[in-house]
Design a protein around this motif. Structure first.
Motif, mmCIF file in Angstrom:
data_model
loop_
_atom_site.group_PDB
_atom_site.id
_atom_site.type_symbol
_atom_site.label_atom_id
_atom_site.label_comp_id
_atom_site.label_asym_id
_atom_site.label_seq_id
_atom_site.Cartn_x
_atom_site.Cartn_y
_atom_site.Cartn_z
ATOM 1 N N ASP A 62 -94.828 31.084 49.092
ATOM 2 C CA ASP A 62 -94.711 30.081 49.537
ATOM 3 C C ASP A 62 -94.910 28.959 48.800
ATOM 4 O OD1 ASP A 62 -95.144 31.470 52.511
ATOM 5 O OD2 ASP A 62 -96.530 32.191 50.921
ATOM 6 N N GLU A 63 -95.949 28.797 48.137
ATOM 7 C CA GLU A 63 -96.255 27.588 47.409
ATOM 8 C C GLU A 63 -95.161 27.605 46.071
ATOM 9 O OE1 GLU A 63 -98.333 25.473 48.519
ATOM 10 O OE2 GLU A 63 -98.250 24.034 46.684
ATOM 11 N N LEU A 68 -90.235 25.025 42.445
ATOM 12 C CA LEU A 68 -89.006 25.859 41.430
ATOM 13 C C LEU A 68 -88.151 24.611 40.972
ATOM 14 C CD1 LEU A 68 -87.967 29.209 43.145
ATOM 15 C CD2 LEU A 68 -89.604 28.766 41.215
ATOM 16 N N PRO A 69 -87.927 24.884 39.723
ATOM 17 C CA PRO A 69 -87.025 23.709 39.098
ATOM 18 C C PRO A 69 -85.639 23.460 39.633
ATOM 19 C CG PRO A 69 -87.648 25.207 37.500
ATOM 20 C CD PRO A 69 -88.091 25.680 38.779
ATOM 21 N N GLY A 70 -84.833 24.493 40.149
ATOM 22 C CA GLY A 70 -83.703 24.156 41.102
ATOM 23 C C GLY A 70 -82.418 24.417 40.382
ATOM 24 N N ARG A 73 -79.830 30.089 41.110
ATOM 25 C CA ARG A 73 -79.802 30.597 42.374
ATOM 26 C C ARG A 73 -81.191 31.301 42.534
ATOM 27 N NH1 ARG A 73 -76.308 30.561 46.502
ATOM 28 N NH2 ARG A 73 -76.938 32.374 47.990
ATOM 29 N N TYR A 74 -81.819 31.329 43.404
ATOM 30 C CA TYR A 74 -82.898 31.977 43.725
ATOM 31 C C TYR A 74 -83.070 32.986 44.856
ATOM 32 C CZ TYR A 74 -84.984 28.032 41.065
ATOM 33 O OH TYR A 74 -85.220 27.283 40.118
ATOM 34 N N SER A 75 -83.740 34.045 44.758
ATOM 35 C CA SER A 75 -83.801 34.916 45.843
ATOM 36 C C SER A 75 -85.422 35.427 46.036
ATOM 37 C CB SER A 75 -82.933 36.345 45.573
ATOM 38 O OG SER A 75 -82.959 37.110 46.398
ATOM 39 N N LYS A 89 -89.584 28.481 56.075
ATOM 40 C CA LYS A 89 -90.160 27.084 55.526
ATOM 41 C C LYS A 89 -89.835 26.695 54.266
ATOM 42 C CE LYS A 89 -93.631 28.148 58.590
ATOM 43 N NZ LYS A 89 -94.931 29.313 58.802
ATOM 44 N N THR A 90 -88.871 27.434 53.609
ATOM 45 C CA THR A 90 -88.461 27.088 52.253
ATOM 46 C C THR A 90 -87.032 26.881 52.115
ATOM 47 O OG1 THR A 90 -87.698 29.322 51.475
ATOM 48 C CG2 THR A 90 -90.053 29.187 51.526
#
Lengths: 296, 296
Positions: A62-63, A68-70, A73-75, A89-90
Motif C-alpha cells: 500500500d505504502e 512510485l515515480p509514475g 505502467r504498474y500492476s 485506495k491507490t
C-alpha cells in the motif's frame, strides 16, 4: 514469423522479491523501480496485495504504491476481495489475477480448488467494476512439480473462462521451469488455433536453463509479450538454490541479437541488476551481469 | 527431424580445465575422468599437447594419459609436430586439431595466420600417418570478439580443406558464446547444403546463456554430436567471470526432456559435477548442479 518488437513486462519487484527469503526495505524497492524505469522498462508489476502473513516481503504494498515515480505502467497481484479493497485506495490502473492449472498447486498455494480460485477471480473482477485493466496468470501450464497431470484442454478451459471474465491478456506460466522448447512448440501450436497470439504472454522460469530456448520458440509463434525479472530475482520454492525467473537482461541481450526491439537501455539495465543483486547479496548472477561485473 | 540419440563429447578435462586459472592436481583429473566414465560419458577429450608454457594447467598431459581408466574413447588436442611426437609415446587412438575462422584470433591464439595454421594441421596429419582418427575444431565460426568479420564462405573453405586432409568430423565452435539461435539456424541451413550432418559437431559456450537454444536449433537440423563440459568448466578468456562451455548436465537434462537418448546417468554425472565444482571452488554453478545441491 518473429515479431519485430516485444514488450518486456518486468515482474522482479513482485514475483522476484516475493520468492527471495530476504525482505528488502521499501526505499530499496523504490530505487529499484526508479532504475528500471530509467532503463526503459515501461511495464512493471510492482507488488502484490496478498495477505502480509503469506508474503511478508511485500507487506509494504500500500505504502510502496504511493511513492512510485509514475513513468511506467504498474500492476499489482490481487488475490481476493480484501486485495481489491486495498487497491481502491491507490492510483493503480491495472491489476493481475492468478490461478494455477495444477489442482494440487492451487490447493497448496491458495488453499482452494481451481474452481474456487476461479470464483474468487470472478469476484475480484466484478468488484473492480471495470475500473482496472485485468491481466491473468495461469501458472503450471507446462506441468506440475507435484506429479498431477496438467492437460492442455484444462488450460484452454481456464483461458476461455478468464477471457470471458474480461481479462485483456493471459500470461502462461512455467512456474517451476519444467517446460522444454519442443513442448512449448506443441502447446503454442495448439493454443494459437483457439486464441489470439496478441492476447498471450509467456512467463518462463530458468530453473533448468531452458527459459531462453522457450522464449525463442515462443517468438517463432509470434508471441511478443514476455515476463522477466531483473537479475533473475526470484528463486524456486520447490527447489532450493535453483534459478528463478528468467533474467530481464539475458532476454534483452537475446532480443538485441535477434534484431528485435525492446526499447530497453542495456547498460542502465545492467546497472540496475548490479544494484539489486548487490543489495540481496545474490550469487545466482545472470549471464549478462557476470559479463558486466567482469568488465568493470 | 530431430535425432533420437546424440553423442555427447566431454571436453571438460581439456577445454574446461585449460580455461580455469587454477591448476588441478593430476590425481583430481584422473578422479574426474573416472567419474565421467562411470556416468556414461563414452568420449572424453582428456588433455592437450600444447606447450606447457602456454597452458601450464595441462602440462601433465603425457603422464595423465598413462593412467587413464580406459573405458571411454579419449582424444587430446595436438597443435603441432612437437605435439604429435608426444602423442606417439601414448596409446591414444584419436587426436584433435584446431584452427580459428577468425584471422585475428588465430594470430592472437596461435601466433599464425589461418593459412599457416592450416599448414601445421597438414603436417600433424601427415606425420600421424593414418595412425589416429583426427577430429578438427574450427573456432569463432559464429563471429569474432575482435571485430573481424567471419564469413560463412570462409568457414566452408576451411571445412572443405579439413575434410580433404582426412578429418572424420568437424566441431563448429562458438568459442565466445556469441551465436544466437536464428544465426545457428541460418548457418546450418547453408552448411548442410554442402556437408553431411553426420560429420558435424557443435561446440557452444554459454557466455550469454544461449547455448541450449543453439543446441536445440542444431538438433532441429539433425546434428547429433555436441561438445560439452561437466559443470560448465572453462571460462571465457575475453570476458572475466563469464560462463564457459555449456554444462554437460544441463545438456543431458534438455535431451532427457526431449526424449533424446544420451546413455548418460544423470545422478552420477551430477555427483561428478559436484566433485569438480567443489575442487575448483566454483561459483558459476550449472542449473542442474544448483538443483542437486539444493536437494542434498
Amino acid at each position: 514469423m518473429m515479431p519485430s518488437q516485444v514488450l518486456i513486462k518486468e515482474v522482479g519487484p513482485r514475483d522476484g522479491l516475493q520468492n527471495e527469503s530476504q525482505t528488502v526495505p521499501m526505499e530499496v524497492k523504490l530505487k529499484l523501480i526508479e532504475m528500471l524505469e530509467a532503463s526503459g522498462l515501461s511495464y512493471i508489476e510492482a507488488t502484490s496485495f496478498v495477505h502480509p502473513k503469506w508474503i511478508p516481503q511485500l507487506s509494504d504494498a500500500d505504502e510502496l504504491l504511493k511513492h512510485l515515480p509514475g513513468k511506467a505502467r504498474y500492476s499489482a497481484l490481487v488475490p481476493n476481495l480484501k486485495g481489491i479493497e486495498r487497491v481502491e485506495k491507490t492510483s493503480l490502473q491495472e491489476i493481475a489475477v492468478f490461478i494455477s492449472a495444477s489442482e494440487v498447486h492451487n490447493k497448496k498455494n491458495l488453499n482452494k480448488s481451481v474452481q474456487e480460485a476461479m470464483a474468487d477471480i470472478e469476484q475480484v473482477i466484478n468488484k473492480s467494476n471495470g475500473h482496472y485493466q485485468v491481466r491473468a496468470y495461469i501458472s503450471m501450464v507446462f506441468g506440475s512439480p507435484f506429479g498431477d497431470i496438467v492437460s492442455i484442454d484444462h488450460v484452454k478451459q481456464l483461458m476461455t473462462a478468464l477471457f470471458a471474465l474480461g481479462v485483456y491478456e493471459i500470461s502462461l506460466g512455467d512456474t517451476t521451469g519444467m517446460a522444454n522448447p519442443a513442448q512449448v512448440d506443441a502447446v503454442l501450436s495448439d493454443l494459437l488455433k483457439h486464441f489470439d497470439k496478441d492476447k498471450l504472454a509467456m512467463h518462463f522460469h530458468d530453473t533448468n536453463g531452458l527459459a531462453l530456448s522457450n522464449i525463442y520458440v515462443s517468438l517463432q509463434h509470434g508471441i511478443s509479450v514476455f515476463d522477466t525479472s531483473v537479475g533473475g530475482l526470484g528463486g524456486c520454492p520447490y527447489a532450493e538454490g535453483a534459478s528463478g525467473n528468467v533474467a530481464t537482461e539475458d532476454v534483452v541481450y537475446m532480443m538485441e541479437q535477434l534484431n528485435i526491439t525492446t526499447g530497453i537501455h542495456m547498460e542502465r539495465l545492467l546497472a540496475t541488476s548490479d544494484f539489486i543483486s548487490n543489495e540481496l547479496n545474490f550469487n545466482r548472477l545472470s549471464h549478462q551481469l557476470r559479463k558486466y561485473r567482469g568488465g568493470q
